[in-house]
Design a protein around this motif. Structure first.
Motif, PDB file in Angstrom:
ATOM      1  N   ILE A 260       1.650 -32.821  15.662  1.00 52.71           N
ATOM      2  CA  ILE A 260       3.049 -32.598  15.316  1.00 52.71           C
ATOM      3  C   ILE A 260       3.256 -32.567  13.809  1.00 52.71           C
ATOM      4  N   ASP A 261       2.558 -33.435  13.085  1.00 53.80           N
ATOM      5  CA  ASP A 261       2.692 -33.500  11.629  1.00 53.80           C
ATOM      6  C   ASP A 261       2.474 -32.136  10.968  1.00 53.80           C
ATOM      7  N   PRO A 262       1.315 -31.485  11.140  1.00 47.66           N
ATOM      8  CA  PRO A 262       1.112 -30.189  10.473  1.00 47.66           C
ATOM      9  C   PRO A 262       2.026 -29.094  10.986  1.00 47.66           C
ATOM     10  N   ILE A 263       2.391 -29.135  12.272  1.00 45.30           N
ATOM     11  CA  ILE A 263       3.303 -28.115  12.798  1.00 45.30           C
ATOM     12  C   ILE A 263       4.653 -28.194  12.086  1.00 45.30           C
ATOM     13  N   VAL A 264       5.180 -29.407  11.927  1.00 44.68           N
ATOM     14  CA  VAL A 264       6.463 -29.583  11.251  1.00 44.68           C
ATOM     15  C   VAL A 264       6.369 -29.132   9.800  1.00 44.68           C
ATOM     16  N   ALA A 265       5.276 -29.503   9.115  1.00 45.52           N
ATOM     17  CA  ALA A 265       5.111 -29.115   7.716  1.00 45.52           C
ATOM     18  C   ALA A 265       5.059 -27.595   7.564  1.00 45.52           C
ATOM     19  N   VAL A 266       4.334 -26.925   8.464  1.00 45.12           N
ATOM     20  CA  VAL A 266       4.236 -25.468   8.381  1.00 45.12           C
ATOM     21  C   VAL A 266       5.569 -24.810   8.727  1.00 45.12           C
ATOM     22  N   VAL A 267       6.288 -25.358   9.721  1.00 40.29           N
ATOM     23  CA  VAL A 267       7.595 -24.798  10.081  1.00 40.29           C
ATOM     24  C   VAL A 267       8.569 -24.905   8.906  1.00 40.29           C
ATOM     25  N   ILE A 268       8.534 -26.021   8.195  1.00 43.33           N
ATOM     26  CA  ILE A 268       9.381 -26.158   7.002  1.00 43.33           C
ATOM     27  C   ILE A 268       9.000 -25.109   5.962  1.00 43.33           C
ATOM     28  N   GLY A 269       7.692 -24.905   5.799  1.00 41.93           N
ATOM     29  CA  GLY A 269       7.246 -23.890   4.852  1.00 41.93           C
ATOM     30  C   GLY A 269       7.683 -22.492   5.236  1.00 41.93           C
ATOM     31  N   LEU A 270       7.700 -22.216   6.541  1.00 42.43           N
ATOM     32  CA  LEU A 270       8.098 -20.891   7.010  1.00 42.43           C
ATOM     33  C   LEU A 270       9.609 -20.689   6.937  1.00 42.43           C
TER      34      LEU A 270
END
Length: 335
Positions: A260-270
């Motif tokens: 979940i951690d990297p998914i959230v970080a990437v979604v914020i980046g996108l």
């Protein structure tokens, strides 16, 4: 034609990475961080379980002040905290010298290590269903981050974007606080795992922003606000993680964090930082499919984990008063 283009991009990035020895240093740093995270999670889990036995009270409804004070006295929990701190240092160091495509997927190694370590210590061997769940979680996050690495373009974070991130974090904390008030009596491990994973996703994003602004000598009031928000997210996320240890095995907690951690970080980046404006439609479809696969792996692991199933089957036969629970923890007593 599309596959040839993607293959060419992969080859170019890997070739570029292996030309720079400094970039290759990120690989052992990321692996070392994964090892520290695995052992740190196991030691913290052991400390939480020990405190529950000594106090005779479960932390499933949320750790209280007495639990937290006792944790600070447990050598195992303190050792686990130091290891998790070293894991964070290794991860930040790896990201500072290596691209995301080489570093981020390696964090999922900690899930495999933690699963094997917990199986050896607890005696609960992974079942076929739990192994499939782990493969789905690790495979999904690997695909998700890999697609993001191909099309992500790093840009300076504007003041308005940073305020949006801080606003989203504030809303997220309020929402999770409200859900915690409603769900804390139900003892749902998955809630605490998801909540901590989402908060740590914001932590990763804010840490990257703060390091970038300090490097550019742009330490203003907004940077200080980011530091305060980062510390608040770390504290609340850590509380959720410790509560999750009282409800579920450590590999289940690590599964949520590493997925979940990297998914959230990437979604914020996108969505906020617009780091994938040039990405084609199929890439966003891939994000959705890979993210869904990874989240399915975590949910499936929560349902099919052998240790969770064993505990749920034993619960009706082992429920007892606090006094009985305390006395049963003595050496030589029946479990």
């Amino acid at each position: 034609m599309l596959l040839l283009t993607v293959s060419a991009n992969v080859t170019d990035q890997i070739t570029e990475a292996f030309r720079d020895p400094a970039i290759l240093a990120g690989i052992p740093l990321a692996l070392l961080g994964a090892i520290f995270m695995s052992f740190g999670a196991q030691y913290q889990y052991r400390g939480v379980q020990k405190v529950e036995k000594l106090t005779g009270r479960s932390g499933g409804n949320g750790l209280d002040r007495n639990h937290l004070l006792n944790l600070l006295r447990r050598p195992s929990w303190l050792a686990g905290t130091v290891m998790l701190g070293l894991a964070i240092v290794c991860q930040l160091a790896a990201l500072s010298v290596a691209p995301l495509i080489l570093v981020q997927p390696l964090g999922a190694v900690s899930l495999v290590i933690t699963t094997l370590l917990n199986a050896r210590i607890s005696g609960h061997r992974p079942t076929r269903q739990s192994i499939r769940s782990i493969i789905a979680a690790v495979g999904g996050i690997f695909i998700f981050v890999t697609i993001a690495a191909f099309f992500a373009t790093e840009r300076p974070v504007t003041q308005s974007q940073l305020l949006i991130i801080l606003g989203l974090l504030a809303v997220t904390i309020v929402v999770f606080a409200g859900l915690w008030l409603v769900l804390r009596k139900h003892g749902l491990a998955l809630f605490y795992i998801v909540a901590s994973g989402v908060l740590y996703g914001f932590v990763a994003t804010l840490a990257k922003v703060v390091l970038s602004r300090i490097r550019d000598q742009n330490f203003d009031w907004l940077t200080l606000l980011c530091v305060l928000a980062l510390l608040a997210a770390v504290a609340i996320g850590a509380y959720f993680v410790q509560t999750a240890y009282s409800l579920g095995p450590p590999d289940l907690v690590i599964a949520g964090l590493t997925v979940i951690d990297p998914i959230v970080a990437v979604v914020i980046g996108l969505a906020v930082l617009q780091e994938a404006e040039t990405a084609p439609l199929w890439a966003f479809i891939g994000f959705g499919v890979a993210g869904a696969l990874a989240i399915y792996g975590v949910i499936s692991l929560a349902r099919n984990h052998p240790q969770v199933i064993s505990d749920s089957l034993e619960l009706p036969f082992t429920r007892r008063s606090s006094r009985d629970e305390t006395s049963s923890d003595e050496p030589g007593s029946a479990s």
